[in-house]
Design a protein around this motif. Sequence first.
Motif: not given
Length: 160
Positions: A39-44, A46-57, A89-96, A110-113
């Motif tokens: 969920q964090f990686l998906k929201h990050a 998509n640059q939806d930082f409000e929702k991404a923060f909900d998965q941050i400790y 100009g720095t952001y997460i584009k995708s993950y796998e 671990n994740v590939d970013l």
Amino acid sequence: MKNFRKVIWIVTGFFLVGFSFLFGPDLWVKFQAKQQASQFLKHAANQDFEKAFDQIYFFNGAYDEDVTITEDAAKNSWIKRNKQLFTEGTYIKSYENLKIRTNDGWPSGNVDLVMVENGKVIKYKDVHLAFNKRDKWKIGMMQSMHERDWEKAFSGHVVQ
């Protein structure tokens, strides 16, 4: 034949109970951590930082110390720095290849970013994800072993 079926059902029941006692807690921890990370990686991405923060400790001292900052202040600080990073100009584009494991009941992963850094697409393999728990498992840190600025921005460390 009826007695044989009863014995099979009893043995199966004992097996399932034993299996759940041995592996159930770790499976639940891995499932919850994987859900939070994806969920964090998906929201990050998509640059939806409000929702991404909900998965941050979030934390503002050492990783294992009590937090002395309010959640709203932490959220504002975290969102502001990630939006700034995005405008630079720095952001997460995708993950796998998101993989979660447990060690003594604590999840890590671990994740590939695929990152965009100053307009260039760069793939980082095996970015380490560290988790911590307040009410549920959340991502506390991301480390690529290359010590990039985005690692700090996406981590849960916030300052007032």
